[in-house]
Each structure stands twice: as C-alpha cells, then as structure tokens.
Write an enzyme that holds these catalytic residues in place. Structure first.
Site, PDB file in Angstrom:
ATOM      1  CE  LYS A  72      -3.530   2.716   0.274  1.00 34.24           C
ATOM      2  NZ  LYS A  72      -4.471   2.720   1.394  1.00 34.24           N
ATOM      3  CB  CYS A 127      -3.756   7.569   0.766  1.00 33.42           C
ATOM      4  SG  CYS A 127      -5.006   6.509   1.536  1.00 33.42           S
TER       5      CYS A 127
END
Length: 412
Positions: free
Chosen positions: A213, A267
């Site tokens: 990720k 993010c």
C-alpha cells in the site's frame, strides 16, 4: 467458516462503506466509533460523510437490522480496524496511537477462533505491533507471533485501496491484498473478504501487504511530483502544461498524471513518509517527491501574493475567490488538503478579503470561519482574483470568470 457477525472499528471514510457492504450481504455488522454523533447518525440510517450512494446502502442495512453502531466493542467473529494513522512531529514519525487504542478496546471481547484484520494504512511492522498489544492485554489467548498456525487468534493486514467518490464500487471490484501473519490467517481473511469482493484476493505476508500500500501511493506521489515540477517549468517557459501532458501521454509507454496545487488526502500525502521514516537513508527519491509536492503549495501562494501586490490600491481590500478546499474533486474531505492550507494562508494576507466557493462542504473548517462561504456559483463570483484549486464537477461548467485567474487544474 461462514462469518455471521463482524465488528468494524472506525466508521469513517473507509470503515463505514466497508461495514455497509458487509451488511448488504446479510452479515450482521457491529460498527464501533468513538464519535457519539457519528454513532447516533448511523443508527438513524443516515451518514456523516459524503460518498455517492452510501446513504442508500446504510439506510437499507440499518432498517433491515444488519448494521448497528455503538461506542463500545462487542463480541464478534472478526474485527476489522480502520482508524487513522497520521504522522507526528517534523520527523514524520508514524502515530500508531489510534491502532493501539483500537486493539486495547477489542481485547476484552476477543475469543478463541476470532480474526483480527488491520485495514488502516500502516508503516511496516504495524500489524505485528498490534498483535503484541493484543497479546499483552489477553495473556490467556495465544497469537501468531508466538504460536504460529496453532494460535487462538488469527491476525492479518488488508489495506484498503479505493478512490474517494467511487468507494462502494471499488470495494467490490478491486483486487484485495491479504497479508496474514501465517498462511491460516491469510486463508481465513480471504474467506471473509470473498463474501463481497469480486476481484482477486491475493495472498502475501503482513509486512509485504503493508509495504504494498505504501509503495502504491508513493509511486503516485512521485509521478505527481514530476507533473507538478513540469507545471512550474512550463509556467516559466510560457508553455501550456495541460496540452504538453496530453501530447506526451500519446506515447504508448508514458502516463504523466495531472499537476495541481500540491497533494493532499490521508494516503498519498502521508504514506510515503512511512517509508522515509523506516528507511531514511535509502528513500531518497520518495522523500524528494514529498518535498516537491509540498513546495507546490508554496509556489501557488507566491503567485497569489504577486498578483495581490499588483492589484493593490489604497483604501480598498483585494477580493480573492478560492474555488475548492477539499483535497480532491467532488468530496468533502479536507485532510492534508493543500487547497485548505493555501486558503488559510491567503486569509492571513493583509488587505485581502476571501471568498471560498466549495459546494461539497456544509460548514467550512474553523480556520476559515472569517471567510465568505459560497456553495453555489451559477451567477458568478465578484472577485479581483479567482484561484481554482480543486476541479469539482460544478466548476467545469462555469465560464472563465472575469478578472485575474490562477487555474491550477486546467479547467478554465
């Protein structure tokens, strides 16, 4: 194993849609959040965030009895943790306090055979750290770090990888990375997600899933940094960067992303720092990309300040209109938003009055309380300088406004 009851710890931008999708598959979901207002809103069958179609799914799930929210964890067969993982301080140290609090909150209700999944985007090693916190709180149970495949509790990391504004669709259709602490942990997690995931559940270990990720978002951050640097160069050389990128992307192996006022969100603006913190001497390019994207906001501020200085006249304030303060188009999320940061700094400029055109946010953040908030701009906005920072759909149908314009998204 067929899961009948799961618990979603954290009912924010990822937790609530995930809980709703599970509930739509007739699985009982107990949502847990520390925000009493959010809990009450959900239990009325309403939502406290902006995400297309989520209101209908939540309303149906609550009405049918498959989704219920509370502030206190209850027994379940699986616990999914989706809480914030920000960084702290100038060194961008990962802040795992929310994960620690969530682990300690669910520990008293854990039972043999339970599955615990960390969905929060995390630095490498966070899943193992969570397992340690659980083991400290429940010495009567065994965990993968000491008992491997024979552990009482199964633990895995499964990061979300969805696009705000398309979360419900991407939760179902996207592939899912499953990183169990043991193969049996991964197998059980796959069984859980396959209750709604149509994409492939790809198995790896917890550390690789965590890094996957981070790598995905760091790749995008580096690409955007390249685009942002191109935009600064093109501005100096009097070249239309939007046309340039469109032409360059006609090459079959080139895909330059779009420049903007910086990079925001929970993010892309955060995750690369987790890699840098874990390997500061090795992550040179990743660190430089982060710095470059942060600099872009300062570059925009300098352009605004220069135009304000040009327009300044005695005994009159300069009217500046900023279009969009969310971190990306068509959402209400301002986390790490460069547009919000720019608006706050413009508000501090002497002799400037500020209007915020933001159709997706009901109430502006406290830091902008003295600015004028316009939710609609169909009739145009009276301003000396118009600064478009976020390409909300409603802005794309506007005519280019009169006065000076800074368009950071190529809309006008």
């Amino acid at each position: 194993m067929q899961f009948k009851t799961i618990s979603m710890i954290g009912l924010g931008y990822i937790g609530l849609p995930t809980a709703a999708v599970f509930a739509s598959r007739k699985i009982k979901v107990i949502g847990v959040d520390v925000n009493q207002k959010a809990v009450d809103t959900i239990n009325r069958g309403e939502i406290h965030i902006v995400e297309p179609d989520l209101d209908m799914v939540v309303h149906a799930a609550v009405k049918e009895g498959y989704l219920r929210a509370t502030t206190t964890p209850e027994p379940a067969e699986a616990f999914l943790i989706a809480v914030p993982t920000p960084f702290k301080g100038e060194n961008h140290e990962p802040d795992l306090s929310y994960i620690e609090s969530a682990a300690k909150a669910i520990a008293p209700v854990l039972a043999k055979g339970n599955l615990v999944i960390l969905e929060s985007t995390s630095p490498v090693g966070a899943t193992e750290q969570m397992a340690e916190w659980l083991a400290e709180a429940r010495p009567d149970l065994t965990f993968p770090q000491t008992h491997g495949e024979e552990s009482d509790i199964r633990i895995a990391h499964c990061p979300e990888r969805v696009l705000p504004g398309h979360v419900l669709r991407e939760l179902v259709q996207n592939d899912r990375i499953i990183g169990g602490m043991t193969p049996k942990c991964s197998q059980l997690a796959c069984t859980l997600y396959k209750s709604f995931v149509e994409g492939e559940c790809v198995v790896t270990n917890a550390r690789t899933a965590e890094m996957c990720k981070l790598a995905e978002n760091s790749f995008r951050d580096v690409n955007i940094a390249f685009a942002n640097e191109l935009s600064i160069i093109c501005d100096k050389l009097d070249i239309d960067v939007w046309e340039l990128i469109k032409l360059a992307n006609r090459h079959p192996r080139v895909n330059i992303l779009q420049p903007g006022a910086g990079v925001g969100g929970h993010c892309i603006a955060v995750d690369p720092w987790f890699i840098v913190y874990g390997a500061p001497n090795e992550a040179k390019l990743i660190k430089q990309a982060r710095s470059s994207n942060d600099y872009k906001s300062e570059w925009v501020l300098n352009k605004i300040a220069d135009i304000v200085a040009e327009l300044r006249v005695p005994d009159r304030s300069i009217n500046v209109a900023i279009y969009g303060v969310a971190f990306k188009a068509n959402i209400d999320d301002c986390r790490q938003s460069p547009a919000l940061y720019i608006a706050e700094k413009v508000l501090e400029m002497p002799g400037v009055s500020l209007s915020i055109v933001e159709p997706n946010i009901g109430i502006l953040p406290e830091s902008l309380k003295s600015a004028r908030h316009l939710k609609y701009c169909d009739l145009g906005v009276d301003a000396d300088l118009h600064v478009l920072l976020v390409d909300h759909t409603s802005f794309k149908s506007m005519k280019r406004p009169g006065g000076r314009v800074i368009d950071m998204k190529g809309v006008w």
